[in-house]
Design an enzyme around this catalytic site. Structure first.
Site, PDB file in Angstrom:
ATOM      1  N   THR A 151       0.834  -1.201   0.000  1.00 26.68           N
ATOM      2  CA  THR A 151       0.000   0.000   0.000  1.00 26.68           C
ATOM      3  C   THR A 151       0.869   1.251   0.000  1.00 26.68           C
ATOM      4  O   THR A 151       1.892   1.293   0.669  1.00 26.68           O
ATOM      5  CB  THR A 151      -0.880   0.018   1.267  1.00 26.68           C
ATOM      6  N   ARG A 179     -12.368  -9.182  -1.690  1.00 28.69           N
ATOM      7  CA  ARG A 179     -11.484  -9.109  -0.528  1.00 28.69           C
ATOM      8  C   ARG A 179     -11.065  -7.661  -0.291  1.00 28.69           C
ATOM      9  O   ARG A 179     -10.715  -6.940  -1.206  1.00 28.69           O
ATOM     10  CB  ARG A 179     -10.247  -9.982  -0.748  1.00 28.69           C
ATOM     11  N   VAL A 180     -11.066  -7.240   0.968  1.00 32.80           N
ATOM     12  CA  VAL A 180     -10.615  -5.913   1.347  1.00 32.80           C
ATOM     13  C   VAL A 180      -9.616  -6.050   2.486  1.00 32.80           C
ATOM     14  O   VAL A 180      -9.854  -6.809   3.433  1.00 32.80           O
ATOM     15  CB  VAL A 180     -11.791  -5.016   1.793  1.00 32.80           C
ATOM     16  N   GLY A 181      -8.503  -5.338   2.398  1.00 30.77           N
ATOM     17  CA  GLY A 181      -7.508  -5.346   3.454  1.00 30.77           C
ATOM     18  C   GLY A 181      -7.688  -4.182   4.412  1.00 30.77           C
ATOM     19  O   GLY A 181      -8.775  -3.612   4.543  1.00 30.77           O
ATOM     20  N   ASP A 182      -6.596  -3.805   5.057  1.00 37.81           N
ATOM     21  CA  ASP A 182      -6.664  -2.758   6.078  1.00 37.81           C
ATOM     22  C   ASP A 182      -6.670  -1.345   5.510  1.00 37.81           C
ATOM     23  O   ASP A 182      -7.066  -0.404   6.205  1.00 37.81           O
ATOM     24  CB  ASP A 182      -5.459  -2.891   7.010  1.00 37.81           C
ATOM     25  N   THR A 202       1.276  -0.481   5.879  1.00 42.19           N
ATOM     26  CA  THR A 202       1.367  -1.273   4.656  1.00 42.19           C
ATOM     27  C   THR A 202       1.770  -2.689   5.048  1.00 42.19           C
ATOM     28  O   THR A 202       2.494  -2.881   6.025  1.00 42.19           O
ATOM     29  CB  THR A 202       2.386  -0.685   3.665  1.00 42.19           C
ATOM     30  N   GLY A 203       1.296  -3.667   4.300  1.00 41.46           N
ATOM     31  CA  GLY A 203       1.627  -5.045   4.608  1.00 41.46           C
ATOM     32  C   GLY A 203       0.429  -5.951   4.416  1.00 41.46           C
ATOM     33  O   GLY A 203      -0.490  -5.644   3.657  1.00 41.46           O
ATOM     34  N   GLY A 205      -2.886  -7.116   5.052  1.00 37.92           N
ATOM     35  CA  GLY A 205      -4.044  -6.515   5.683  1.00 37.92           C
ATOM     36  C   GLY A 205      -4.736  -7.401   6.685  1.00 37.92           C
ATOM     37  O   GLY A 205      -5.213  -6.937   7.729  1.00 37.92           O
TER      38      GLY A 205
END
Length: 317
Positions: A151, A179-182, A202-203, A205
């Site tokens: 990110t 799918r959704v991350g952080d 970043t990383g 999620g």
């Protein structure tokens, strides 16, 4: 007066340079963070953000972004948006809405079209070739499909004392649709309070969401810790806790800046970032986890930069 900008990964450096130029000319932190992230979104060789980002398992590029105003706490965010040039700009527009300020999927895309944002096929031929290659590798070698979750997250501080945070990502390469991350989630992917400071992440999620580390870093800075001390404490204590309870911790890196323009980072992997302020010219650094819950930070070398440029532009065979 004090001003500054910090952002995740080497890919953000050109954007940081642009943001600092705006901030030096007394522009608002919101304009600076939007310009910074748009610069990354528009560059086709960055595989995890915007145009050129890698698609999901079905070959569709779904993007996430968020914008937060540290003066008012206004937040706008999108998740799973498609065919829009600059998701960060859509997120910023949404931050002005009291209701419905976080839009997902078709609703996010429809909103962007209704509001006149530029429609564009964001999946490049290069990214499609990488997707096809990965599909073949998965089938022939039984490889883990998941790779890539870098990110762009940024924090800006302007000469009026206002701070803004923003994020943008195409998410995990080969992720399942939806799918959704952080990245678009407040407190997890980002958080900012102009009276204290801001942080972004970043990383992976799925693991970052287990800790709400961006909010935790801002909270710790509010208790008097420096940005570096806050990053070290929040990131490494959670890394240890997650490893003990969950069995492992995925990759995650966080950046922070306080209202004085001081900055900090912490990471459990090799991590690059770009930062500058009214006292320091924009520069790229590389960070690694050090000993005893500390972070080792070094200036990037020209050799590393040359290898990076060669790697991201290498032909897809």
């Amino acid at each position: 007066m004090v001003w500054g900008a910090i952002a995740t990964w080497r890919m953000a450096h050109d954007g940081v340079v642009k943001a600092l130029d705006l901030l030096e000319r007394k522009q608002h932190s919101g304009d600076a963070v939007e310009e910074l992230i748009k610069t990354v979104e528009d560059y086709p060789y960055y595989k995890s953000v915007g145009y050129g980002g890698l698609p999901n398992a079905e070959g569709i590029l779904e993007m996430d972004a968020a914008f937060m105003d540290g003066d008012s706490f206004k937040i706008g965010a999108v998740a799973g948006i498609t065919d829009v040039s600059n998701p960060i700009s859509v997120a910023r527009k949404l931050s002005d809405d009291k209701f419905n300020s976080f839009r997902v999927g078709e609703g996010a895309t429809r909103y962007a079209m209704t509001e006149g944002f530029h429609r564009k096929n964001m999946l490049t031929e290069r990214a499609h070739k990488i997707w096809e290659k990965r599909l073949k590798e998965i089938h022939e070698n039984n490889l883990n499909p998941y790779n890539g979750h870098d990110t762009v997250g940024a924090i800006t501080l302007d000469q009026m004392g206002s701070m803004t945070a923003g994020t943008s990502s195409s998410g995990l390469f080969m992720k399942k649709p939806g799918r959704v991350g952080d990245s678009p989630l407040s407190g997890s992917g980002f958080y900012v309070d102009s009276q204290i400071g801001g942080a972004t992440a970043t990383g992976l999620g799925e693991d970052l969401m287990k800790g709400c580390l961006s909010y935790e870093i801002v909270r710790l800075m509010g208790e008097g810790l420096s940005p570096q001390a806050a990053c070290d404490k929040a990131v490494y204590e959670f890394h240890d806790k997650l490893t003990a309870r969950y069995g492992k911790a995925g990759a995650f890196s966080l950046i922070a800046m306080n209202k004085a323009g001081e900055w900090g980072v912490a990471t459990n992997v090799e991590f690059t970032f770009s930062v500058g302020n009214d006292k320091e010219a924009p520069q790229i650094f590389i960070a690694n986890m050090g000993e005893n819950h500390t972070t080792k930070i070094e200036s990037i070398t020209q050799e590393w930069l040359d290898a990076y440029e060669k790697r991201i532009k290498a032909p897809i065979e």
